[in-house]
Design a protein around this motif. Structure first.
Motif, PDB file in Angstrom:
ATOM      1  N   ALA A 192      11.638  -6.367  -0.030  1.00 25.79           N
ATOM      2  CA  ALA A 192      12.010  -5.320  -0.629  1.00 25.79           C
ATOM      3  C   ALA A 192      12.865  -5.351  -1.906  1.00 25.79           C
ATOM      4  N   LEU A 193      12.152  -3.965  -2.664  1.00 28.59           N
ATOM      5  CA  LEU A 193      12.863  -4.227  -3.968  1.00 28.59           C
ATOM      6  C   LEU A 193      13.725  -4.073  -4.811  1.00 28.59           C
ATOM      7  N   HIS A 194      14.968  -3.550  -3.159  1.00 22.97           N
ATOM      8  CA  HIS A 194      15.598  -3.143  -3.605  1.00 22.97           C
ATOM      9  C   HIS A 194      16.338  -3.229  -2.018  1.00 22.97           C
ATOM     10  N   PRO A 195      17.288  -4.179  -1.620  1.00 23.94           N
ATOM     11  CA  PRO A 195      17.210  -5.449  -0.491  1.00 23.94           C
ATOM     12  C   PRO A 195      18.632  -4.707  -0.468  1.00 23.94           C
ATOM     13  N   GLN A 196      19.029  -4.411  -1.084  1.00 26.06           N
ATOM     14  CA  GLN A 196      21.214  -3.180  -0.852  1.00 26.06           C
ATOM     15  C   GLN A 196      21.061  -2.203  -0.322  1.00 26.06           C
ATOM     16  N   ARG A 197      19.783  -1.640  -0.147  1.00 28.10           N
ATOM     17  CA  ARG A 197      19.838  -0.731  -0.007  1.00 28.10           C
ATOM     18  C   ARG A 197      19.497  -0.804   1.530  1.00 28.10           C
ATOM     19  N   HIS A 280       7.532  -4.643  -1.723  1.00 24.30           N
ATOM     20  CA  HIS A 280       8.267  -3.493  -2.513  1.00 24.30           C
ATOM     21  C   HIS A 280       7.699  -2.252  -1.618  1.00 24.30           C
ATOM     22  N   TRP A 281       8.340  -2.774  -0.208  1.00 25.57           N
ATOM     23  CA  TRP A 281       7.899  -1.621   0.660  1.00 25.57           C
ATOM     24  C   TRP A 281       8.822  -0.464   0.243  1.00 25.57           C
ATOM     25  N   ASP A 282      10.111  -0.576   0.442  1.00 30.15           N
ATOM     26  CA  ASP A 282      10.870   0.478  -0.115  1.00 30.15           C
ATOM     27  C   ASP A 282      10.753   1.057  -0.676  1.00 30.15           C
ATOM     28  N   ASP A 283      10.608   0.489  -1.960  1.00 32.16           N
ATOM     29  CA  ASP A 283      10.383   1.838  -3.360  1.00 32.16           C
ATOM     30  C   ASP A 283       8.482   2.510  -2.919  1.00 32.16           C
ATOM     31  N   GLU A 284       7.908   1.738  -2.216  1.00 32.39           N
ATOM     32  CA  GLU A 284       6.173   2.650  -1.984  1.00 32.39           C
ATOM     33  C   GLU A 284       7.175   3.373  -1.180  1.00 32.39           C
ATOM     34  N   GLY A 285       7.713   2.795   0.579  1.00 31.21           N
ATOM     35  CA  GLY A 285       7.593   4.153   1.507  1.00 31.21           C
ATOM     36  C   GLY A 285       8.023   5.300   0.752  1.00 31.21           C
ATOM     37  N   ILE A 286       9.239   5.290  -0.085  1.00 29.35           N
ATOM     38  CA  ILE A 286       9.850   6.366  -1.321  1.00 29.35           C
ATOM     39  C   ILE A 286       9.256   7.395  -1.908  1.00 29.35           C
ATOM     40  N   SER A 287       8.355   5.959  -1.889  1.00 29.64           N
ATOM     41  CA  SER A 287       7.327   7.077  -3.128  1.00 29.64           C
ATOM     42  C   SER A 287       5.991   7.279  -3.024  1.00 29.64           C
ATOM     43  N   GLN A 288       5.852   7.441  -1.229  1.00 30.39           N
ATOM     44  CA  GLN A 288       4.808   7.586  -0.718  1.00 30.39           C
ATOM     45  C   GLN A 288       5.502   8.825   0.031  1.00 30.39           C
ATOM     46  N   HIS A 289       6.745   9.664   0.596  1.00 29.34           N
ATOM     47  CA  HIS A 289       6.967  10.149   1.387  1.00 29.34           C
ATOM     48  C   HIS A 289       7.733  11.252   0.061  1.00 29.34           C
ATOM     49  N   THR A 290       8.089  10.651  -0.889  1.00 28.37           N
ATOM     50  CA  THR A 290       7.876  12.030  -1.854  1.00 28.37           C
ATOM     51  C   THR A 290       6.437  12.546  -2.750  1.00 28.37           C
ATOM     52  N   LYS A 291       5.904  11.672  -2.487  1.00 31.77           N
ATOM     53  CA  LYS A 291       4.705  12.322  -2.790  1.00 31.77           C
ATOM     54  C   LYS A 291       4.039  13.476  -2.213  1.00 31.77           C
ATOM     55  N   ASN A 310      -1.225 -11.018   2.024  1.00 31.71           N
ATOM     56  CA  ASN A 310      -1.305 -11.984   1.517  1.00 31.71           C
ATOM     57  C   ASN A 310       0.054 -13.063   1.795  1.00 31.71           C
ATOM     58  N   ALA A 311       0.212 -14.698   1.428  1.00 31.29           N
ATOM     59  CA  ALA A 311       1.474 -14.900   1.573  1.00 31.29           C
ATOM     60  C   ALA A 311       2.907 -14.222   0.411  1.00 31.29           C
ATOM     61  N   ASN A 312       2.597 -13.556  -0.221  1.00 32.79           N
ATOM     62  CA  ASN A 312       3.173 -13.614  -1.291  1.00 32.79           C
ATOM     63  C   ASN A 312       3.780 -11.729  -1.027  1.00 32.79           C
ATOM     64  N   GLY A 313       3.105 -11.453  -0.247  1.00 34.83           N
ATOM     65  CA  GLY A 313       3.340  -9.691   0.261  1.00 34.83           C
ATOM     66  C   GLY A 313       2.460  -9.343  -0.789  1.00 34.83           C
ATOM     67  N   HIS A 405      -1.705   4.314   2.134  1.00 37.53           N
ATOM     68  CA  HIS A 405      -2.016   2.751   1.897  1.00 37.53           C
ATOM     69  C   HIS A 405      -0.557   2.164   2.367  1.00 37.53           C
ATOM     70  N   SER A 406      -1.204   1.513   3.264  1.00 38.52           N
ATOM     71  CA  SER A 406      -0.816   0.497   4.247  1.00 38.52           C
ATOM     72  C   SER A 406       1.520  -0.112   3.985  1.00 38.52           C
ATOM     73  N   ILE A 407       1.653   0.236   3.737  1.00 43.12           N
ATOM     74  CA  ILE A 407       3.250  -0.829   3.790  1.00 43.12           C
ATOM     75  C   ILE A 407       4.256  -1.720   4.792  1.00 43.12           C
ATOM     76  N   ILE A 408       3.435  -1.562   6.413  1.00 41.04           N
ATOM     77  CA  ILE A 408       3.645  -2.183   7.100  1.00 41.04           C
ATOM     78  C   ILE A 408       2.642  -2.656   7.775  1.00 41.04           C
ATOM     79  N   TYR A 409       2.608  -4.547   8.552  1.00 43.11           N
ATOM     80  CA  TYR A 409       1.869  -5.001   8.866  1.00 43.11           C
ATOM     81  C   TYR A 409       2.129  -5.359  10.178  1.00 43.11           C
ATOM     82  N   HIS A 410       0.801  -5.869  11.137  1.00 41.56           N
ATOM     83  CA  HIS A 410       1.835  -5.776  12.103  1.00 41.56           C
ATOM     84  C   HIS A 410       0.658  -7.328  12.813  1.00 41.56           C
TER      85      HIS A 410
END
Length: 527
Positions: A192-197, A280-291, A310-313, A405-410
């Motif tokens: 997460a970009l902002h894990p405190q949230r 940075h899935w959290d920032d990406e998820g909110i951004s996509q929802h807002t768009k 990849n291993a770095n997310g 584009h995907s933010i969650i991988y299974h």
């Protein structure tokens, strides 16, 4: 075992740092129903308990089992992973049976006076004189967590807590005996970009008699020794509900309870317990929802495979699976997997509309969990879970989109070693008719004729359809016919983006969903 679980949690936790922001008091242990086991913990509660405290607590989750006298006859099926191994003493066989948990139905004594553990409870005639001692267990299933209630005078659409003035995200994770749960929770914070949230609600459905099952909230070293381990650092932001796997009634059982761990966060996301996250899935998820420009948007898909990150997310490609393929499996509609799709640049980074919803990846505003929580009473249901949620969301005014584009991988495989966790179907023997009763509940929900008494009526209105849109229009638009068990081919319309382009023009100016009163029901499928 309870002792092994407790040992993994034997670590004092240092006080929260002064700049750590929490929504609740550090200890959120709750026991509202007066039962013997708390219905909600924080990870802080769990990690701060010592060995003896945790061992004593987990002992309350263990079934109380006894073995009946030997009877003539045999249980024929071997316990998975045991292979009808021979034990030299009854005591050793009983120990093995207890460790196997609800997989073991009893102990068989062979003709040469050795012992084997077997699966099931049906005793058949033995041609070789074997005898069987059945195992019988009982326990009180832990009560579900207390529900979140919207404060009086607060508009449901305006629900949303803030940290540092920014919106929060609640993530629900229902885990059934899944050793990969820990990594999923760690990924949610570490990437997460902002894990405190970020606030996570975990439903841990483990067999507390089994040496196989590992606690979801576990760390390698004491938090006092290594306070910067992920689960130590964010312990106050993790809510945990522990319940016996032996009492689990399928996917909706765990996810219903996970929804009840929500506490008013601005956004809500649902993932499986074997997922990993985009950086940075959290920032990406909110951004996509807002768009989307749509407050009622629900972003969803069957997640991309973990090999696509990849291993770095970082994603290897900017694509998303779209949900359009489906078929009837018995009386219920089942959604199928779909290939990865690249969303065209003309949509300016916005997700696009689709007809269906997937349980393994869902991102929306938090008010979706208030209006359309998981049904309490769909015991042992698998096929039917997702279409019932899709119909309830749609009739409550929510619109289903794929992610841009995907933010969650299974993790679709078994993970390291290739071994998959057990499945809830191991409990089906004692709930043989539940799945059909759950199917009947959904049929009643959509207006089909169902015999009285053939489904659960518990809280039927609470978990019913919405009133903002008629279900008939959804079914007609996407050519779904439950009585005939027939569904049209929606994929050409979805993957060519016709569904999105023909519907998005009806988005309300206030962003409160699409106005389907302006959409002809035969827009996509002529009859």
């Amino acid at each position: 075992t309870a002792a092994a679980t407790a040992a993994a949690l034997d670590m004092p936790l240092p006080p929260a740092s002064a700049d750590e922001v929490v929504l609740e008091e550090p200890s959120v242990t709750r026991n509202d129903d007066g039962g013997p086991f708390p219905s909600m913990f924080s990870a802080h509660d769990i990690l701060s308990k010592d060995l003896h405290q945790m061992e004593a607590l987990l002992e309350k989750l263990k079934p109380q089992c006894r073995y009946k006298d030997f009877v003539d006859g045999v249980i024929f099926e071997c316990v998975e992973g045991d292979g009808c191994k021979r034990y030299m003493s009854l005591e050793a066989a009983i120990t093995a049976c207890d460790q196997a948990g609800n997989k073991c139905g009893g102990v068989v004594i062979t003709g040469d006076a050795q012992y084997e553990i077997r699966k099931g409870t049906q005793v058949g005639q033995s041609p070789s004189g074997e005898r069987t001692m059945l195992r019988q267990c009982s326990f009180d299933v832990v009560a579900p967590p207390p529900e979140f209630h919207v404060p009086e005078g607060v508009d449901v659409d305006k629900i949303g807590t803030l940290v540092d003035g920014k919106p929060t995200i609640f993530v629900s994770v229902a885990s059934y005996r899944d050793h990969r749960c820990t990594g999923t929770v760690e990924s949610l914070f570490e990437r997460a970009l902002h894990p405190q949230r970020v606030f996570v609600g975990v439903v841990e459905q483990n067999s507390y008699t089994s040496s196989y099952d590992k606690p979801c909230i576990r760390v390698k070293r004491s938090c006092a020794e290594m306070p910067y381990q992920t689960l130590c650092k964010y312990a106050n932001q993790i809510r945990v509900h522990m319940v016996q796997a032996e009492g689990s009634l399928g996917p909706t059982f765990g996810r219903h309870r996970a929804d009840r761990l929500y506490r008013g966060e601005t956004y809500a996301m649902q993932v499986d317990a074997h997922s990993t996250m985009l950086k940075h899935w959290d920032d990406e998820g909110i951004s996509q929802h807002t768009k989307t420009g749509n407050d009622m948007a629900v972003l969803t898909n069957y997640p991309s495979d973990v090999t696509a990150i990849n291993a770095n997310g970082l994603a290897k490609w900017q694509t998303t699976p779209m949900m359009c393929a489906s078929h009837f499996e018995g009386e219920m509609l089942r959604f199928d997997s779909n290939p990865e799709t690249r969303i065209p640049a003309r949509f300016l980074g916005s997700p696009v509309l689709q007809p269906f919803w997937g349980a393994g990846a869902s991102f929306s505003k938090g008010h979706r969990l208030v209006r359309v929580p998981y049904d309490c009473c769909l015991s042992m249901l698998f096929t039917g879970e997702e279409i019932s949620m899709a119909m309830r969301m749609w009739t409550n005014g929510y619109d289903l989109y794929t992610f841009h584009h995907s933010i969650i991988y299974h993790q679709y495989g078994g993970g390291p070693g290739g071994k998959r966790p057990p499945m809830f179907w191991e409990n089906s023997g004692s709930h043989s008719n539940d799945a059909q009763r759950s199917v009947n509940r959904i049929k009643k929900l959509i207006g089909m004729d169902v015999a009285p008494g053939s489904y659960s009526e518990e809280n039927f209105e609470k978990y019913g359809l919405g009133s903002r849109r008629p279900l008939s229009k959804y079914l007609r638009l996407f050519d779904i016919d439950f009585p005939a068990r027939r569904v049209g081919d929606n994929c050409p319309l979805v993957t060519s983006f016709q569904v999105h382009e023909k519907l998005i023009v009806h988005l309300r100016k206030d962003g409160q969903g699409l106005d389907y009163s302006r959409v002809p029901e035969d827009l996509f499928h002529k009859r």
